[in-house]
Design a protein around this motif. Sequence first.
Motif, PDB file in Angstrom:
ATOM      1  N   LEU A 197       9.597   7.757   4.252  1.00 17.40           N
ATOM      2  CA  LEU A 197       8.690   7.684   3.109  1.00 17.40           C
ATOM      3  C   LEU A 197       9.071   6.524   2.186  1.00 17.40           C
ATOM      4  N   LYS A 198      10.352   6.313   2.006  1.00 16.03           N
ATOM      5  CA  LYS A 198      10.824   5.209   1.174  1.00 16.03           C
ATOM      6  C   LYS A 198      10.433   3.866   1.785  1.00 16.03           C
ATOM      7  N   ALA A 199      10.554   3.754   3.119  1.00 20.27           N
ATOM      8  CA  ALA A 199      10.202   2.510   3.805  1.00 20.27           C
ATOM      9  C   ALA A 199       8.716   2.206   3.652  1.00 20.27           C
ATOM     10  N   LYS A 200       7.888   3.227   3.755  1.00 20.51           N
ATOM     11  CA  LYS A 200       6.439   3.022   3.626  1.00 20.51           C
ATOM     12  C   LYS A 200       6.075   2.636   2.190  1.00 20.51           C
ATOM     13  N   ARG A 201       6.728   3.255   1.237  1.00 19.43           N
ATOM     14  CA  ARG A 201       6.470   2.899  -0.169  1.00 19.43           C
ATOM     15  C   ARG A 201       6.857   1.446  -0.432  1.00 19.43           C
ATOM     16  N   THR A 202       7.997   1.051   0.144  1.00 20.47           N
ATOM     17  CA  THR A 202       8.449  -0.336  -0.032  1.00 20.47           C
ATOM     18  C   THR A 202       7.445  -1.313   0.567  1.00 20.47           C
ATOM     19  N   LYS A 203       6.938  -0.960   1.742  1.00 24.09           N
ATOM     20  CA  LYS A 203       5.974  -1.828   2.409  1.00 24.09           C
ATOM     21  C   LYS A 203       4.691  -1.940   1.604  1.00 24.09           C
ATOM     22  N   LEU A 242       3.260  -5.479   0.146  1.00 23.09           N
ATOM     23  CA  LEU A 242       1.972  -5.983   0.613  1.00 23.09           C
ATOM     24  C   LEU A 242       0.915  -6.035  -0.478  1.00 23.09           C
ATOM     25  N   ALA A 243       1.100  -5.256  -1.531  1.00 23.55           N
ATOM     26  CA  ALA A 243       0.066  -5.109  -2.555  1.00 23.55           C
ATOM     27  C   ALA A 243      -0.413  -6.436  -3.163  1.00 23.55           C
ATOM     28  N   PRO A 244       0.477  -7.359  -3.581  1.00 26.38           N
ATOM     29  CA  PRO A 244      -0.009  -8.610  -4.182  1.00 26.38           C
ATOM     30  C   PRO A 244      -0.883  -9.427  -3.242  1.00 26.38           C
ATOM     31  N   LEU A 245      -0.494  -9.472  -1.967  1.00 22.24           N
ATOM     32  CA  LEU A 245      -1.275 -10.236  -0.998  1.00 22.24           C
ATOM     33  C   LEU A 245      -2.637  -9.584  -0.750  1.00 22.24           C
ATOM     34  N   VAL A 246      -2.642  -8.271  -0.560  1.00 19.16           N
ATOM     35  CA  VAL A 246      -3.906  -7.567  -0.300  1.00 19.16           C
ATOM     36  C   VAL A 246      -4.843  -7.694  -1.497  1.00 19.16           C
ATOM     37  N   ARG A 247      -4.291  -7.632  -2.683  1.00 14.76           N
ATOM     38  CA  ARG A 247      -5.109  -7.789  -3.880  1.00 14.76           C
ATOM     39  C   ARG A 247      -5.771  -9.167  -3.908  1.00 14.76           C
ATOM     40  N   SER A 248      -5.018 -10.190  -3.553  1.00 11.08           N
ATOM     41  CA  SER A 248      -5.579 -11.555  -3.530  1.00 11.08           C
ATOM     42  C   SER A 248      -6.626 -11.706  -2.433  1.00 11.08           C
ATOM     43  N   LYS A 283      -5.430  -7.904   9.605  1.00 11.92           N
ATOM     44  CA  LYS A 283      -4.391  -7.003  10.093  1.00 11.92           C
ATOM     45  C   LYS A 283      -3.517  -6.504   8.938  1.00 11.92           C
ATOM     46  N   ILE A 284      -3.203  -7.397   8.011  1.00 16.17           N
ATOM     47  CA  ILE A 284      -2.396  -7.008   6.860  1.00 16.17           C
ATOM     48  C   ILE A 284      -3.125  -5.969   6.012  1.00 16.17           C
ATOM     49  N   GLU A 285      -4.431  -6.173   5.808  1.00 13.53           N
ATOM     50  CA  GLU A 285      -5.210  -5.202   5.047  1.00 13.53           C
ATOM     51  C   GLU A 285      -5.194  -3.835   5.720  1.00 13.53           C
ATOM     52  N   VAL A 286      -5.351  -3.822   7.038  1.00 17.68           N
ATOM     53  CA  VAL A 286      -5.355  -2.556   7.781  1.00 17.68           C
ATOM     54  C   VAL A 286      -3.999  -1.863   7.648  1.00 17.68           C
ATOM     55  N   GLU A 287      -2.914  -2.621   7.817  1.00 18.11           N
ATOM     56  CA  GLU A 287      -1.580  -2.036   7.722  1.00 18.11           C
ATOM     57  C   GLU A 287      -1.315  -1.496   6.327  1.00 18.11           C
ATOM     58  N   TYR A 288      -1.777  -2.224   5.324  1.00 18.82           N
ATOM     59  CA  TYR A 288      -1.597  -1.772   3.946  1.00 18.82           C
ATOM     60  C   TYR A 288      -2.337  -0.451   3.713  1.00 18.82           C
ATOM     61  N   SER A 289      -3.589  -0.384   4.161  1.00 22.78           N
ATOM     62  CA  SER A 289      -4.388   0.831   3.970  1.00 22.78           C
ATOM     63  C   SER A 289      -3.781   2.021   4.694  1.00 22.78           C
ATOM     64  N   GLU A 290      -3.296   1.780   5.916  1.00 20.91           N
ATOM     65  CA  GLU A 290      -2.692   2.867   6.682  1.00 20.91           C
ATOM     66  C   GLU A 290      -1.409   3.368   6.022  1.00 20.91           C
ATOM     67  N   CYS A 291      -0.602   2.437   5.542  1.00 20.30           N
ATOM     68  CA  CYS A 291       0.649   2.816   4.868  1.00 20.30           C
ATOM     69  C   CYS A 291       0.360   3.594   3.585  1.00 20.30           C
ATOM     70  N   LEU A 292      -0.597   3.087   2.820  1.00 25.02           N
ATOM     71  CA  LEU A 292      -0.940   3.745   1.557  1.00 25.02           C
ATOM     72  C   LEU A 292      -1.455   5.159   1.809  1.00 25.02           C
ATOM     73  N   ALA A 351       6.765 -11.219  -3.665  1.00 27.65           N
ATOM     74  CA  ALA A 351       7.469 -10.108  -3.053  1.00 27.65           C
ATOM     75  C   ALA A 351       7.021  -9.883  -1.621  1.00 27.65           C
ATOM     76  N   PHE A 352       5.768 -10.270  -1.299  1.00 31.37           N
ATOM     77  CA  PHE A 352       5.274 -10.026   0.054  1.00 31.37           C
ATOM     78  C   PHE A 352       6.086 -10.756   1.108  1.00 31.37           C
ATOM     79  N   ARG A 353       6.649 -11.891   0.723  1.00 36.21           N
ATOM     80  CA  ARG A 353       7.345 -12.698   1.727  1.00 36.21           C
ATOM     81  C   ARG A 353       8.448 -11.911   2.411  1.00 36.21           C
ATOM     82  N   ARG A 354       9.076 -10.989   1.692  1.00 35.46           N
ATOM     83  CA  ARG A 354      10.138 -10.200   2.302  1.00 35.46           C
ATOM     84  C   ARG A 354       9.589  -9.154   3.246  1.00 35.46           C
TER      85      ARG A 354
END
Length: 436
Positions: free
Chosen positions: A103-109, A113-119, A77-86, A2-5
């Motif tokens: 708010l919907k856009a941030k939730r979608t992001k 990003l979650a699967p990638l950040v988790r890995s 950078k991806i980790e930082v963006e994920y944390s800021e969005c969350l 899902a992150f690819r999108r």
Amino acid sequence: MAFRRAINLIPRGKDCAFSLWKPRLHISPCSIFKEHTNSLYGTSVRTLHAGTTLMVAKLLTVEELFDKRSLQEYLKKIEVEYSECLEEVNRNLTDQQCSQDELKAKRTKVTLLAPLVRSIRELDTKHEEMAETEMLLKDEDPALSELAELERENCLKDINDLRQKILDLLIPEEEADLNDLVLEVTAGVGGQEAMLFTAEVFDMYQGYAHHHGWSFDILEYTTSELGGLRHASASISGSQSYKRMKFEGGVHRVQRVPKTEKQGRMHTSTMTVAVLPQPTEISFTISPKDLRIDTMRASGAGGQHVNTTDSAVRIVHLPTGVVAECQQERSQLKNKEKAMKVLRAKLYSMKLEEETSKRYNQRKIQIGTRGRSEKIRTYNFSQDRITDHRIGMTVHDVKSFLLGEDVLDEMNSSLQEFSNQEALMELLEENNQGGS
């Protein structure tokens, strides 16, 4: 996956990352892998063109890729963006400072990003475990050292698996890979010999479809006097059919002594292949008012049916002038359905190429024409070799290659690997340009 999108949610620059590749000097023909996002249809398409000399053609290992600072910086950078969005999503659940759309856009992001950040975080944990294990290897107790060695091997395997998973998530998704395709072959330079070779290549792709369990429906088949092919097209449907065949489009060159040659001289002939992704009804529609449909009598062998029935169909797309014809079936309705399938594939392909040209003309990179004017592969019968000029890969056993089975599969797998890595390198460079 899902992150690819989410790739489009991260700023990008404009320059390609060819400088990140390792040079291989003995390869003169080179490749340009071009990836673009089609905002109209929500698809990402990556094509492979030859014809520009670059000092790039060596696949990097997973370890070499992770040694690159650009990749490490991008992951951070991806980790930082994920944390800021969350954090913003959690804060706005109570404060409600953002609009519902924001708010919907941030939730979608966050979701993407979650699967990638988790890995990424799992990989960091494994690196910490590896460091601890390395310390235990220095222990004087033999039993403890032996256990530490086993643990080290397990850690290395987990690290490699996580690295590969991260790379897979980073490579932009190509939704067209899920599509079926329309294949077109046309004889080029070389007269009857070119037509004979065109027939062999068409048979090769039919064998390739059978090898993968895909359906192969012939839409058009125009033969020559000696049994060759002037032009033919087919609809191919099956799992990953377009993904496995998308790099076949282009000029294919054959070097051999033709059957019609009486003095034993080597001839060079060509034929062209077009691989068009077949759009779904949802992704691409055509207005009936933009079409002119003509019926006529079919030509060629067929007895009384050919002479008495207006079964052949020609469809013209008036805004573009694109034409599709079919006369393979006795039924006018079936011919119309097949002609529409070809027309939709041609128009869809034109739209994708238009989007590609807009982006790459801005970047001042020479654009190919979906390979139609570019030699991509040579089949040399006297040397029993097939060379793909885009990646400098040579395989032997022309006879097995033309069966359309494992040898052709090996070639296409290598093309896909180069394409994936170039897409990743371009992503990293664009990210660097966007951040500078």
